[in-house]
Scaffold this motif. Structure first.
Motif, PDB file in Angstrom:
ATOM      1  N   ASN A 144      26.621  14.764  61.189  1.00  0.00           N
ATOM      2  CA  ASN A 144      27.629  14.583  61.231  1.00  0.00           C
ATOM      3  C   ASN A 144      28.945  14.003  61.997  1.00  0.00           C
ATOM      4  O   ASN A 144      28.990  13.840  62.433  1.00  0.00           O
ATOM      5  N   GLU A 145      28.154  12.195  60.514  1.00  0.00           N
ATOM      6  CA  GLU A 145      28.658  11.731  62.002  1.00  0.00           C
ATOM      7  C   GLU A 145      30.197  10.588  61.027  1.00  0.00           C
ATOM      8  O   GLU A 145      29.894  10.815  59.774  1.00  0.00           O
ATOM      9  N   PHE A 198      33.687  18.440  53.345  1.00  0.00           N
ATOM     10  CA  PHE A 198      34.722  16.933  54.469  1.00  0.00           C
ATOM     11  C   PHE A 198      34.444  16.294  53.898  1.00  0.00           C
ATOM     12  O   PHE A 198      32.908  15.646  54.098  1.00  0.00           O
ATOM     13  N   ILE A 199      35.060  15.314  54.501  1.00  0.00           N
ATOM     14  CA  ILE A 199      34.073  13.628  55.219  1.00  0.00           C
ATOM     15  C   ILE A 199      35.253  13.600  56.729  1.00  0.00           C
ATOM     16  O   ILE A 199      35.951  13.272  57.397  1.00  0.00           O
ATOM     17  N   ASN A 200      33.118  13.615  57.232  1.00  0.00           N
ATOM     18  CA  ASN A 200      33.868  13.253  58.904  1.00  0.00           C
ATOM     19  C   ASN A 200      34.746  11.919  59.231  1.00  0.00           C
ATOM     20  O   ASN A 200      34.486  10.570  58.608  1.00  0.00           O
ATOM     21  N   HIS A 201      35.754  12.206  59.965  1.00  0.00           N
ATOM     22  CA  HIS A 201      36.169  11.335  60.544  1.00  0.00           C
ATOM     23  C   HIS A 201      36.378  10.085  61.873  1.00  0.00           C
ATOM     24  O   HIS A 201      36.536   9.343  62.100  1.00  0.00           O
ATOM     25  N   ALA A 202      35.576  11.737  62.321  1.00  0.00           N
ATOM     26  CA  ALA A 202      35.275  11.151  63.710  1.00  0.00           C
ATOM     27  C   ALA A 202      33.287  11.568  63.837  1.00  0.00           C
ATOM     28  O   ALA A 202      33.003  12.426  62.987  1.00  0.00           O
ATOM     29  N   ASP A 203      32.610  11.113  64.745  1.00  0.00           N
ATOM     30  CA  ASP A 203      31.241  11.809  64.915  1.00  0.00           C
ATOM     31  C   ASP A 203      31.102  12.805  65.324  1.00  0.00           C
ATOM     32  O   ASP A 203      31.507  12.969  66.414  1.00  0.00           O
ATOM     33  N   ASN A 204      30.683  13.654  64.455  1.00  0.00           N
ATOM     34  CA  ASN A 204      31.030  15.422  64.898  1.00  0.00           C
ATOM     35  C   ASN A 204      29.168  15.893  64.944  1.00  0.00           C
ATOM     36  O   ASN A 204      29.651  16.941  64.092  1.00  0.00           O
ATOM     37  N   ALA A 205      28.818  15.001  65.881  1.00  0.00           N
ATOM     38  CA  ALA A 205      27.597  15.784  65.702  1.00  0.00           C
ATOM     39  C   ALA A 205      27.262  17.435  66.131  1.00  0.00           C
ATOM     40  O   ALA A 205      26.212  17.991  65.771  1.00  0.00           O
ATOM     41  N   GLN A 206      28.383  18.175  66.686  1.00  0.00           N
ATOM     42  CA  GLN A 206      28.363  19.318  67.325  1.00  0.00           C
ATOM     43  C   GLN A 206      28.445  20.493  66.211  1.00  0.00           C
ATOM     44  O   GLN A 206      27.365  21.462  65.562  1.00  0.00           O
ATOM     45  N   LEU A 207      28.903  19.783  64.762  1.00  0.00           N
ATOM     46  CA  LEU A 207      28.387  20.253  63.855  1.00  0.00           C
ATOM     47  C   LEU A 207      27.174  20.652  63.080  1.00  0.00           C
ATOM     48  O   LEU A 207      27.168  21.183  61.926  1.00  0.00           O
ATOM     49  N   ASP A 208      26.199  19.318  63.481  1.00  0.00           N
ATOM     50  CA  ASP A 208      25.087  19.815  62.813  1.00  0.00           C
ATOM     51  C   ASP A 208      24.149  21.178  62.515  1.00  0.00           C
ATOM     52  O   ASP A 208      23.228  21.260  62.444  1.00  0.00           O
ATOM     53  N   ASN A 209      24.908  21.918  63.631  1.00  0.00           N
ATOM     54  CA  ASN A 209      24.058  22.977  64.897  1.00  0.00           C
ATOM     55  C   ASN A 209      24.909  23.974  64.262  1.00  0.00           C
ATOM     56  O   ASN A 209      24.641  25.250  64.729  1.00  0.00           O
ATOM     57  N   LEU A 210      25.887  23.646  64.480  1.00  0.00           N
ATOM     58  CA  LEU A 210      27.240  24.879  64.822  1.00  0.00           C
ATOM     59  C   LEU A 210      27.316  25.983  63.702  1.00  0.00           C
ATOM     60  O   LEU A 210      27.373  25.911  62.425  1.00  0.00           O
ATOM     61  N   GLY A 211      26.817  27.468  63.997  1.00  0.00           N
ATOM     62  CA  GLY A 211      26.843  28.245  63.116  1.00  0.00           C
ATOM     63  C   GLY A 211      25.898  28.239  62.002  1.00  0.00           C
ATOM     64  O   GLY A 211      25.821  29.126  60.976  1.00  0.00           O
ATOM     65  N   GLY A 212      24.265  27.778  63.188  1.00  0.00           N
ATOM     66  CA  GLY A 212      23.416  27.152  61.922  1.00  0.00           C
ATOM     67  C   GLY A 212      23.571  25.514  61.078  1.00  0.00           C
ATOM     68  O   GLY A 212      22.972  25.500  60.350  1.00  0.00           O
ATOM     69  N   GLY A 213      24.768  25.371  61.086  1.00  0.00           N
ATOM     70  CA  GLY A 213      24.833  24.011  60.197  1.00  0.00           C
ATOM     71  C   GLY A 213      25.984  23.723  59.708  1.00  0.00           C
ATOM     72  O   GLY A 213      26.313  24.164  58.178  1.00  0.00           O
TER      73      GLY A 213
END
Length: 195
Positions: free
Chosen positions: A113-114, A134-149
């Motif tokens: 999620n970059e 959704f389209i990531n507006h920033a680098d959101n690497a935390q979303l790669d694993n959050l709650g399963g990803g």
């Protein structure tokens, strides 16, 4: 009987044909589908990753081909985070007609999620994604694993300036929904790019 030089020439010719044929096939197989979102702010072109997210890409393209996204809005906009659409009308009514069953979560295949990455929105259940993305507006690497990803299935290859413009929209609260643009930002249409 073939002479050695003729045989050598035939073998080289056959090898060249096989090489050209296989590289042509590989090139064709590697071509990634693209979708253009025609929005009220301009065009956003997305390149999809069917090899890394086959279930998610097939799901998204089904909605695209059925015209499901036409005239829906970006209903959740958070600058320096993401812009989300694919589920609500400009009256903030959730579209259920034509919605398909939820899909299995696809993560951990080298997609992140970059900024510019396109991913599926979902509830707290990892296997609940349907039409919203959704389209990531920033680098959101935390979303790669959050709650399963959160499953990334493509990226913006043209139109990040449009994503930036959408992200700047003034937002408000409408009913139970926060971060809703005051002036609706439409996805007029979503269509495959014909090659």
């Amino acid at each position: 009987m073939f002479s050695p030089s003729l045989l050598h020439g035939l073998v080289l010719g056959l090898a060249a044909c096989l090489w050209l044929g296989s590289s042509g096939f590989a090139q064709e197989a590697a071509e990634k589908p693209q979708v253009v979102l025609e929005t009220s702010e301009g065009k956003i072109t997305i390149e999809l990753e069917p090899e890394k997210a086959p279930i998610t890409v097939a799901n998204f393209l089904k909605y695209v081909d059925e015209g499901y996204y036409d005239n829906l809005i970006f209903h959740r906009v958070i600058p320096r985070f993401m812009i989300q659409g694919g589920g609500f009308s400009d009256k903030m009514e959730e579209k259920s007609k034509g919605q398909h069953p939820p899909i299995k979560l696809e993560v951990g295949k080298g997609l992140s999620n970059e900024r510019g990455a396109v991913a599926m929105a979902r509830t707290s259940n990892p296997n609940s994604a349907t039409s919203q993305f959704f389209i990531n507006h920033a680098d959101n690497a935390q979303l790669d694993n959050l709650g399963g990803g959160y499953a990334v299935f493509g990226k913006v290859i043209d139109g990040m300036d449009v994503v930036d413009a959408v992200a700047k929209a003034e937002t408000t609260t409408k009913g139970p929904h926060g971060d809703v643009p005051v002036k609706p930002i439409y996805i007029k249409s979503a269509k495959r790019v014909k090659k």
